[in-house]
Design an enzyme around this catalytic site. Sequence first.
Site, PDB file in Angstrom:
ATOM      1  N   ASP A 237      48.851  57.440  56.966  1.00  0.00           N
ATOM      2  CA  ASP A 237      47.418  57.590  57.172  1.00  0.00           C
ATOM      3  C   ASP A 237      46.757  58.063  55.883  1.00  0.00           C
ATOM      4  OD1 ASP A 237      47.513  60.477  56.997  1.00  0.00           O
ATOM      5  OD2 ASP A 237      48.137  60.561  59.080  1.00  0.00           O
TER       6      ASP A 237
ATOM      7  N   ARG B 173      49.542  54.560  63.781  1.00  0.00           N
ATOM      8  CA  ARG B 173      50.033  54.531  62.394  1.00  0.00           C
ATOM      9  C   ARG B 173      51.244  53.615  62.269  1.00  0.00           C
ATOM     10  NH1 ARG B 173      51.647  60.028  61.241  1.00  0.00           N
ATOM     11  NH2 ARG B 173      51.455  60.427  63.472  1.00  0.00           N
TER      12      ARG B 173
END
Length: 252
Positions: free
Chosen positions: A99, A197
Site C-alpha cells: 500500500d 492489497r
Amino acid sequence: MIRRGLLAVYKPPGITSSDVTQKLKQTLLSQLQTAGVQPRKSYSPNFKVGHGGTLDKFAEGILVIGIGEDCKQLRRFQNNTIKSYEVIGRLGVTTDSLDCDGAETESKEWTHITTSMLERALQSFHGETTQSAPLYSALKYKGRSSSDYAREAKTTGITIDIPPKVRQITISSLKLKDFSPPSFSVAVTCSSGTYMRSLVHDIAESLDTVGYVTHLCRTAVGPFTLQHALRADTEEEELWSLESIKSALRDF
C-alpha cells in the site's frame, strides 16, 4: 442511555480502527458525565466497544461497531459477511506493505498493459479462489500479528520466516471503473477475509508487472452502507453526540 447496539461508523484515513472504537467509547462516557448522569456498572472501564473487522490506517470507510453485549455479534461481520470496496491500484511499482504507506521495493515495466488486458485479468478473479495474506496484516503467528514481525524486521534486520496464510475467498463482483495508466480503479464485492492489497498485487502479477494500493474505501459490510454510517460532528475532531449515535443505531 445506550447500553448496547450495533452501528456503522465512518473511519477516515490516517487513524486506526482501534482509535475509532476508543473515541466512540470516550464519547459515550463523557457525554453521560456532562449530562450529570452517574455511569452505571455497564459504563465502567470494562465497558466494551469493539469493531467487526479492521480497516488499514491509510484506508477509509465503514467499521461495524458493537456496544456492550452486542459486541458478541461482531464475529459474524468478521467471518461470514459480504463486503464491498472501491480500490485504486498503481501498476509498475510495489511496496513492502502493498500500500501507499510502505517503502518501495520493486519496479517493473507496465506500458504493455491495455484496457482489454486489464478487463480480462479482472474476469479471471471472479468466483472462488485462494489468496495469500500480505505480510503486513493482523493475522496472528505465535501470539503476535504478522505486521509486528514485519516492522520489527525493518529496525533489527532480523527476519522471521512466517508460513504464508492461504485462505479460500469468493469474489462475486470485480468491475473496472477507470484505467488511467498506470493507475486503475475497481469496485469489488467479496467474502470476508479478502485482502484488497493482495488482490491488487495478484492482478498486477497476472499482467506481468507489480502493483500496490493507493486508495481503499470499504463501502458496505453486510446490511451496513456508507449512506447510514455515523460521521464526525466536526471535521476537526472525530467526536459524536449521544443523539447522533442513537440515530445511527435506529438506522440499523
